[in-house]
Design a protein around this motif. Structure first.
Motif, short mmCIF file in Angstrom:
data_model
loop_
_atom_site.label_atom_id
_atom_site.label_comp_id
_atom_site.label_asym_id
_atom_site.label_seq_id
_atom_site.Cartn_x
_atom_site.Cartn_y
_atom_site.Cartn_z
N PRO A 24 31.49 -70.87 -58.87
CA PRO A 24 30.46 -70.05 -58.23
C PRO A 24 29.63 -69.28 -59.25
N SER A 25 28.41 -68.92 -58.86
CA SER A 25 27.57 -68.06 -59.69
C SER A 25 28.14 -66.64 -59.70
N GLY A 26 27.64 -65.80 -60.61
CA GLY A 26 28.12 -64.42 -60.68
C GLY A 26 27.87 -63.68 -59.38
N ARG A 27 28.87 -62.91 -58.93
CA ARG A 27 28.74 -62.23 -57.63
C ARG A 27 29.82 -61.18 -57.47
N SER A 28 29.62 -60.34 -56.47
CA SER A 28 30.65 -59.39 -56.05
C SER A 28 30.63 -59.33 -54.53
N GLY A 29 31.63 -58.69 -53.95
CA GLY A 29 31.70 -58.61 -52.49
C GLY A 29 32.05 -59.92 -51.81
N HIS A 30 32.42 -60.94 -52.58
CA HIS A 30 32.85 -62.22 -52.03
C HIS A 30 34.27 -62.08 -51.49
N ARG A 31 34.78 -63.14 -50.88
CA ARG A 31 36.15 -63.15 -50.39
C ARG A 31 36.84 -64.42 -50.86
N MET A 32 38.16 -64.31 -51.10
CA MET A 32 38.91 -65.44 -51.65
C MET A 32 40.32 -65.42 -51.06
N VAL A 33 40.83 -66.60 -50.68
CA VAL A 33 42.19 -66.72 -50.14
C VAL A 33 42.88 -67.92 -50.78
N ALA A 34 44.21 -67.89 -50.73
CA ALA A 34 45.00 -69.04 -51.18
C ALA A 34 45.21 -69.96 -49.98
N TRP A 35 44.84 -71.22 -50.15
CA TRP A 35 44.99 -72.23 -49.08
C TRP A 35 45.67 -73.44 -49.70
N LYS A 36 46.93 -73.66 -49.28
CA LYS A 36 47.74 -74.72 -49.88
C LYS A 36 47.77 -74.53 -51.39
N PHE B 50 27.44 -61.34 -52.97
CA PHE B 50 26.03 -61.06 -53.25
C PHE B 50 25.82 -60.81 -54.74
N HIS B 51 24.58 -60.91 -55.14
CA HIS B 51 24.16 -60.63 -56.52
C HIS B 51 22.98 -59.68 -56.44
N GLU B 52 23.03 -58.62 -57.24
CA GLU B 52 22.01 -57.59 -57.17
C GLU B 52 21.51 -57.23 -58.55
N SER B 53 20.19 -57.09 -58.67
CA SER B 53 19.60 -56.55 -59.88
C SER B 53 18.89 -55.25 -59.50
N THR B 54 18.13 -54.67 -60.43
CA THR B 54 17.49 -53.40 -60.15
C THR B 54 16.54 -53.49 -58.96
N ARG B 55 15.81 -54.59 -58.85
CA ARG B 55 14.79 -54.70 -57.81
C ARG B 55 15.09 -55.72 -56.73
N ASP B 56 15.94 -56.67 -57.00
CA ASP B 56 16.16 -57.76 -56.05
C ASP B 56 17.65 -57.96 -55.77
N TYR B 57 17.91 -58.73 -54.73
CA TYR B 57 19.29 -59.06 -54.38
C TYR B 57 19.29 -60.36 -53.60
N ILE B 58 20.44 -61.00 -53.57
CA ILE B 58 20.61 -62.21 -52.78
C ILE B 58 22.03 -62.27 -52.27
N TYR B 59 22.19 -62.69 -51.01
CA TYR B 59 23.50 -62.86 -50.40
C TYR B 59 23.82 -64.35 -50.28
N TYR B 60 25.11 -64.66 -50.33
CA TYR B 60 25.54 -66.06 -50.35
C TYR B 60 26.39 -66.40 -49.12
N ASN B 61 26.36 -67.68 -48.75
CA ASN B 61 27.29 -68.20 -47.74
C ASN B 61 27.88 -69.54 -48.19
N ASP B 62 27.91 -69.75 -49.50
CA ASP B 62 28.47 -70.99 -50.04
C ASP B 62 30.00 -70.91 -50.10
N VAL B 63 30.62 -72.07 -50.22
CA VAL B 63 32.08 -72.16 -50.22
C VAL B 63 32.52 -72.99 -51.43
N TYR B 64 33.47 -72.46 -52.19
CA TYR B 64 34.00 -73.15 -53.37
C TYR B 64 35.51 -73.24 -53.26
N ALA B 65 36.07 -74.27 -53.89
CA ALA B 65 37.52 -74.44 -53.95
C ALA B 65 37.95 -74.60 -55.41
N PHE B 66 39.03 -73.90 -55.79
CA PHE B 66 39.59 -74.03 -57.13
C PHE B 66 40.98 -74.62 -56.98
#
Length: 573
Positions: free
Chosen positions: A174-186, A195-211
């Motif tokens: 995943p790209s740099g972010r905070s406020g995400h959620r992570m669980v152990a699955w199998k 989300f990712h925030e700078s001084t003037r802008d921000y973006i929220y995510y709904n992507d899903v990654y598996a490690f």
């Protein structure tokens, strides 16, 4: 056909818009992140000088929020890592590691070489293999003035058996972010949103990654179906049936220049692996019955016994264009995925007092009515003084009064009623958001968090316990008085420089200023950073060189020096 085609085009258009926004945020954030990268590199250089594991018994950790609290899989221990604290003027980020021994009711600070750099709003997941592992991804770092942000995209594992940190470098995550959620699955870690925030802008995510915990590789999942909109701070939990539930969360969008509108989500989704279809996942929107939580953000989540999900507290924001008011909460809710139902967590009260007990006053955020503890050994209040070194080298003294549960810790009052008359006030955590939760042996442990009292942010360091099997009453393990917490307004710093100081710590704070500040070149009245840096650059380069060591590259030393100078300048500006 026509409607389907329109939906597909609309979906592709939304994806393109999100991609453009991400690039825009990335460009604007890159410069400020480069500045903070140098500061983070400096901290890591200092941490690298630690070569031994040192475990020291200590008082309870200082106030903080957005840390992680995890239950050790094999020991009767809780593990606290990271977090943040704001005293009205400065933001402090931590990478401290603490353990709480449940049986001994004792805290210890554990210093391990080469830890992750300071952060908050990360995610921590414990898995049982190899004696226990604590996996940490992402989070954020902020400049001392709280105006610049760096979002991590690193993955770390703490090997609990050997007490060693390891950074796991794997591409495609995943790209740099905070406020995400992570669980152990199998045998995988599944990560969603943030989300990712700078001084003037921000973006929220709904992507899903598996490690993959066996191959140490990342993969991005592309579930079919209609999933959650981008958000951070949601509930994410694994069901006994092997699905993953997402509930609620927060996001905001810009409605006009310098005006943002926040959304407290209250929808719920199930992410399910489709058996027989290799690598295929499916989103489904679900609508459980029962007493659902009111919409909120900043709530805390833990797995309760019987595979139920527990939700505590948070804040319900009432937004207008130019103002934001928050109603902080301390209620409990449970989601039972087997029954597909929400229900409110109601405490029964002590069995011996069921008939005569009446509900006491809730603890007000201002600390006017403090919770009284019941049934423990008597101890006198303990005043703890901590010296916290900020990113710029300034030493800040924080005083905190810790009252152990018991008769000696109870304040005397003329209004105290006898047990027969009042049944005693209800002991419960005060309303708060961004607290840390963990469950061990069927007991819920709640630590810290924050609430707002007017313009003041009160950060907590108390510790409560609740037996989830009995659901009778909260037990206070560490009681902290918010009124003893340091809070600095702009006028406080001016008064402090005039020699007045803050109440309760005048002499010590003055000594800190006299002993600490002159070692750095002072900012002249009206001086701009463009003038300050050339005048003092040799000093900061020398300081950075001492920290980086003789083998450090000149370019890196210069970058660290400039970042240190900027942090110090902005802190005094």
């Amino acid at each position: 056909m026509g409607k389907t085609g329109k939906k597909e085009k609309k979906g592709r258009g939304a994806e393109k818009t999100a991609a453009k926004m991400e690039k825009k945020v990335s460009r604007r954030a890159r410069k400020e992140e480069e500045d903070l990268e140098a500061l983070i590199a400096h901290f890591q250089t200092l941490d690298a000088k630690k070569t031994q594991i040192v475990e020291t018994p200590c008082s309870p950790p200082s106030p903080r929020l957005n840390a992680s609290l995890s239950a050790h899989p094999e020991k009767d221990e809780l593990i606290l890592f990271g977090g943040e604290y704001f005293n009205g003027q400065k933001t402090f980020l931590y990478n401290e590691l603490y353990t709480y021994n449940i049986r001994k009711d004792a805290w210890a600070k554990v210093e391990i070489p080469n830890p992750p750099p300071p952060r908050c709003a990360h995610q921590a997941v414990v898995v049982p293999q190899c004696g226990g592992q604590l996996w940490i991804f992402g989070g954020e770092f902020a400049s001392p003035n709280g105006e610049q942000f760096y979002h991590y995209k690193d993955l770390w594992v703490l090997h609990l058996a050997t007490k060693t940190w390891e950074q796991v470098r794997s591409p495609g995550g995943p790209s740099g972010r905070s406020g995400h959620r992570m669980v152990a699955w199998k045998r995988q870690l599944i990560l969603f949103g943030g989300f990712h925030e700078s001084t003037r802008d921000y973006i929220y995510y709904n992507d899903v990654y598996a490690f993959n915990l066996d191959t140490f590789t990342w993969s991005k999942l592309s579930p079919s179906g209609s999933g959650p909109t981008p958000r951070s701070g949601c509930q994410m939990s694994v069901t006994p049936q092997g699905g993953i539930v997402i509930y609620g969360g927060y996001s905001k969008q810009r409605v006009k220049k310098d005006v943002d509108k926040g959304t407290q989500h209250a929808d719920m989704f199930l992410l399910k692996f489709e058996e027989g279809r290799e690598g295929k996942w499916l989103w489904t929107r679900i609508n459980p019955s029962g007493a659902k939580p009111t919409p909120r953000s900043g709530f805390s989540v833990a797995m309760a016994p019987n595979h139920q999900v527990l939700l505590f507290g948070g804040v319900c924001d009432e937004e207008e264009e130019e103002s934001l008011e928050g109603d902080f909460l301390n209620d409990l809710h449970f989601y039972d995925s087997t029954k597909h139902r929400w229900f409110a967590g109601q405490l029964k009260g002590p069995k011996s007092e069921k008939r005569k007990r009446r509900r006491g006053m809730k603890v007000e955020p201002e600390g006017a009515n403090k919770p009284e503890s019941e049934g423990a050994s008597a101890q006198a209040p303990l005043e703890v003084v901590r010296e916290v070194v900020a990113e710029d080298g300034t030493v800040v003294t924080i005083k905190q009064l810790l009252t152990a549960p018991g008769p000696a810790g109870r304040p005397q009052s003329d209004e105290d009623d006898s047990p027969e008359e009042a049944g005693g006030p209800v002991v419960e955590p005060c309303p708060r958001s961004n607290a840390m939760l963990a469950v061990k042996h069927g007991r819920l442990y709640l630590y810290g968090g924050m609430f707002e009292a007017g313009d003041r942010q009160v950060t907590l360091s108390d510790l409560y316990c609740l037996d989830l099997h009995k659901m009778e009453e909260w037990t206070v393990l560490v009681e902290a008085d918010p009124e003893t917490q340091e809070w600095l307004e702009e006028s406080d710093s001016e008064a402090s420089s005039a020699g007045e100081g803050a109440e309760g710590g005048e002499e010590e704070e003055e000594e800190d200023e006299e002993d600490g500040e002159p070692q750095h070149p002072l900012v002249m009245p009206g001086e701009q950073f463009a003038d300050y840096l050339p005048r003092t650059e040799q000093y900061w380069v020398s300081l950075a060189q001492d920290g980086a060591g003789p083998d450090a590259k000149e370019k890196k030393v210069l970058k660290v020096a400039q970042a240190m100078a900027k942090a110090f300048f902005e802190d005094l500006a």
